[in-house]
Design a protein around this motif. Sequence first.
Motif, PDB file in Angstrom:
ATOM      1  N   ASP A  76      72.839 -74.893  77.106  1.00 48.48           N
ATOM      2  CA  ASP A  76      72.772 -74.857  75.637  1.00 48.48           C
ATOM      3  C   ASP A  76      71.691 -73.905  75.135  1.00 48.48           C
ATOM      4  N   ASN A  77      70.593 -73.801  75.890  1.00 49.00           N
ATOM      5  CA  ASN A  77      69.457 -72.968  75.462  1.00 49.00           C
ATOM      6  C   ASN A  77      69.478 -71.570  76.081  1.00 49.00           C
ATOM      7  N   LEU A  78      70.536 -71.271  76.814  1.00 55.76           N
ATOM      8  CA  LEU A  78      70.656 -69.975  77.474  1.00 55.76           C
ATOM      9  C   LEU A  78      70.856 -68.855  76.448  1.00 55.76           C
ATOM     10  N   ASP A  79      70.029 -67.826  76.572  1.00 50.26           N
ATOM     11  CA  ASP A  79      70.130 -66.658  75.689  1.00 50.26           C
ATOM     12  C   ASP A  79      69.856 -65.423  76.547  1.00 50.26           C
ATOM     13  N   GLY A  80      70.913 -64.742  76.958  1.00 49.84           N
ATOM     14  CA  GLY A  80      70.745 -63.573  77.825  1.00 49.84           C
ATOM     15  C   GLY A  80      70.235 -64.002  79.186  1.00 49.84           C
ATOM     16  N   ASP A  81      69.049 -63.496  79.552  1.00 47.27           N
ATOM     17  CA  ASP A  81      68.483 -63.826  80.864  1.00 47.27           C
ATOM     18  C   ASP A  81      67.338 -64.843  80.750  1.00 47.27           C
ATOM     19  N   GLU A  82      67.406 -65.684  79.711  1.00 47.04           N
ATOM     20  CA  GLU A  82      66.332 -66.647  79.461  1.00 47.04           C
ATOM     21  C   GLU A  82      66.913 -67.998  79.041  1.00 47.04           C
ATOM     22  N   THR A  83      66.254 -69.072  79.466  1.00 44.99           N
ATOM     23  CA  THR A  83      66.603 -70.412  79.013  1.00 44.99           C
ATOM     24  C   THR A  83      65.333 -71.249  78.982  1.00 44.99           C
ATOM     25  N   TRP A  84      65.407 -72.442  78.390  1.00 41.74           N
ATOM     26  CA  TRP A  84      64.215 -73.286  78.275  1.00 41.74           C
ATOM     27  C   TRP A  84      64.612 -74.745  78.138  1.00 41.74           C
ATOM     28  N   PHE A  85      63.607 -75.613  78.346  1.00 41.39           N
ATOM     29  CA  PHE A  85      63.775 -77.046  78.114  1.00 41.39           C
ATOM     30  C   PHE A  85      62.396 -77.661  77.865  1.00 41.39           C
ATOM     31  N   TYR A  86      62.390 -78.852  77.278  1.00 40.81           N
ATOM     32  CA  TYR A  86      61.151 -79.579  76.995  1.00 40.81           C
ATOM     33  C   TYR A  86      60.945 -80.697  78.005  1.00 40.81           C
ATOM     34  N   LEU A  87      59.677 -80.919  78.373  1.00 42.20           N
ATOM     35  CA  LEU A  87      59.304 -82.079  79.163  1.00 42.20           C
ATOM     36  C   LEU A  87      58.317 -82.928  78.362  1.00 42.20           C
ATOM     37  N   ASN A  88      58.343 -84.230  78.605  1.00 47.72           N
ATOM     38  CA  ASN A  88      57.457 -85.159  77.915  1.00 47.72           C
ATOM     39  C   ASN A  88      56.040 -85.047  78.486  1.00 47.72           C
ATOM     40  N   LYS A  89      55.080 -84.746  77.606  1.00 46.84           N
ATOM     41  CA  LYS A  89      53.692 -84.554  78.040  1.00 46.84           C
ATOM     42  C   LYS A  89      53.067 -85.855  78.548  1.00 46.84           C
ATOM     43  N   GLN A  90      53.322 -86.985  77.851  1.00 47.37           N
ATOM     44  CA  GLN A  90      52.736 -88.257  78.288  1.00 47.37           C
ATOM     45  C   GLN A  90      53.253 -88.662  79.662  1.00 47.37           C
ATOM     46  N   ALA A  91      54.537 -88.447  79.913  1.00 43.38           N
ATOM     47  CA  ALA A  91      55.111 -88.762  81.223  1.00 43.38           C
ATOM     48  C   ALA A  91      54.446 -87.893  82.289  1.00 43.38           C
ATOM     49  N   ALA A  92      54.268 -86.606  81.992  1.00 41.82           N
ATOM     50  CA  ALA A  92      53.639 -85.689  82.946  1.00 41.82           C
ATOM     51  C   ALA A  92      52.198 -86.103  83.231  1.00 41.82           C
ATOM     52  N   PHE A  93      51.545 -86.707  82.258  1.00 41.63           N
ATOM     53  CA  PHE A  93      50.167 -87.168  82.434  1.00 41.63           C
ATOM     54  C   PHE A  93      50.078 -88.210  83.549  1.00 41.63           C
ATOM     55  N   VAL A  94      51.119 -89.041  83.684  1.00 41.85           N
ATOM     56  CA  VAL A  94      51.141 -90.058  84.751  1.00 41.85           C
ATOM     57  C   VAL A  94      51.993 -89.588  85.934  1.00 41.85           C
ATOM     58  N   ASN A  95      52.097 -88.252  86.064  1.00 43.18           N
ATOM     59  CA  ASN A  95      52.765 -87.615  87.200  1.00 43.18           C
ATOM     60  C   ASN A  95      54.257 -87.933  87.285  1.00 43.18           C
ATOM     61  N   SER A  96      54.882 -88.066  86.112  1.00 45.17           N
ATOM     62  CA  SER A  96      56.319 -88.301  86.052  1.00 45.17           C
ATOM     63  C   SER A  96      56.936 -87.165  85.233  1.00 45.17           C
ATOM     64  N   ILE A  97      58.103 -86.726  85.635  1.00 50.02           N
ATOM     65  CA  ILE A  97      58.759 -85.627  84.924  1.00 50.02           C
ATOM     66  C   ILE A  97      59.929 -86.201  84.137  1.00 50.02           C
ATOM     67  N   SER A  98      59.878 -86.018  82.828  1.00 54.33           N
ATOM     68  CA  SER A  98      60.890 -86.589  81.947  1.00 54.33           C
ATOM     69  C   SER A  98      61.308 -85.557  80.897  1.00 54.33           C
ATOM     70  N   LEU A  99      62.599 -85.320  80.815  1.00 58.31           N
ATOM     71  CA  LEU A  99      63.162 -84.360  79.878  1.00 58.31           C
ATOM     72  C   LEU A  99      63.087 -84.900  78.454  1.00 58.31           C
ATOM     73  N   CYS A 100      62.802 -84.034  77.490  1.00 59.45           N
ATOM     74  CA  CYS A 100      62.840 -84.382  76.064  1.00 59.45           C
ATOM     75  C   CYS A 100      64.003 -83.624  75.436  1.00 59.45           C
ATOM     76  N   GLU A 101      64.784 -84.326  74.640  1.00 57.44           N
ATOM     77  CA  GLU A 101      65.880 -83.657  73.947  1.00 57.44           C
ATOM     78  C   GLU A 101      65.353 -82.836  72.774  1.00 57.44           C
ATOM     79  N   HIS A 102      64.353 -83.388  72.074  1.00 58.92           N
ATOM     80  CA  HIS A 102      63.760 -82.724  70.909  1.00 58.92           C
ATOM     81  C   HIS A 102      62.238 -82.713  71.061  1.00 58.92           C
ATOM     82  N   ALA A 103      61.585 -81.719  70.475  1.00 52.89           N
ATOM     83  CA  ALA A 103      60.135 -81.581  70.587  1.00 52.89           C
ATOM     84  C   ALA A 103      59.401 -82.831  70.104  1.00 52.89           C
ATOM     85  N   ASP A 104      59.896 -83.468  69.042  1.00 50.09           N
ATOM     86  CA  ASP A 104      59.181 -84.613  68.470  1.00 50.09           C
ATOM     87  C   ASP A 104      59.350 -85.908  69.271  1.00 50.09           C
ATOM     88  N   GLU A 105      60.120 -85.874  70.352  1.00 50.28           N
ATOM     89  CA  GLU A 105      60.242 -87.046  71.223  1.00 50.28           C
ATOM     90  C   GLU A 105      58.953 -87.328  71.970  1.00 50.28           C
TER      91      GLU A 105
END
Length: 129
Positions: A76-105
């Motif tokens: 969905d975020n693919l544009d030419g030779d680039e794409t992106w996604f969000y990860l949850n910062k609080q989850a990463a703080f406790v060494n867990s990787i969690s995808l965010c659908e929207h920035a405000d999540e």
Amino acid sequence: MIPVLDCKIEAFCEINPSEDPEKIEQVMTNVLNNAEFKIGKDSIIATSREIESLSKIRESIQKHRSQNVYLRFLDDNLDGDETWFYLNKQAAFVNSISLCEHADESALGPIKITLRSKNIERVIEWLTD
């Protein structure tokens, strides 16, 4: 096996006034391996040119069987030779990787992971394989 692919990985995260920049650097390290950090007054950027830097994210995708969810976001975020996604910062703080659908999540703001490559489809394929 990790493929040899030319790619640029960038992770961007805001540093809120209530947050310790060193702790946010640790959060980024919890998500990416072997990245170089640039810490600004109110943000941190981690960069790498090694696809291996994404191995923690790839392991999390496999462990949680979330290939289809990541694949949808990356496509969905693919544009030419680039794409992106969000990860949850609080989850990463406790060494867990969690995808965010929207920035405000992520209450304190997300980590935005941007991938660039002339072989972006192959990078996506490896990440979500």
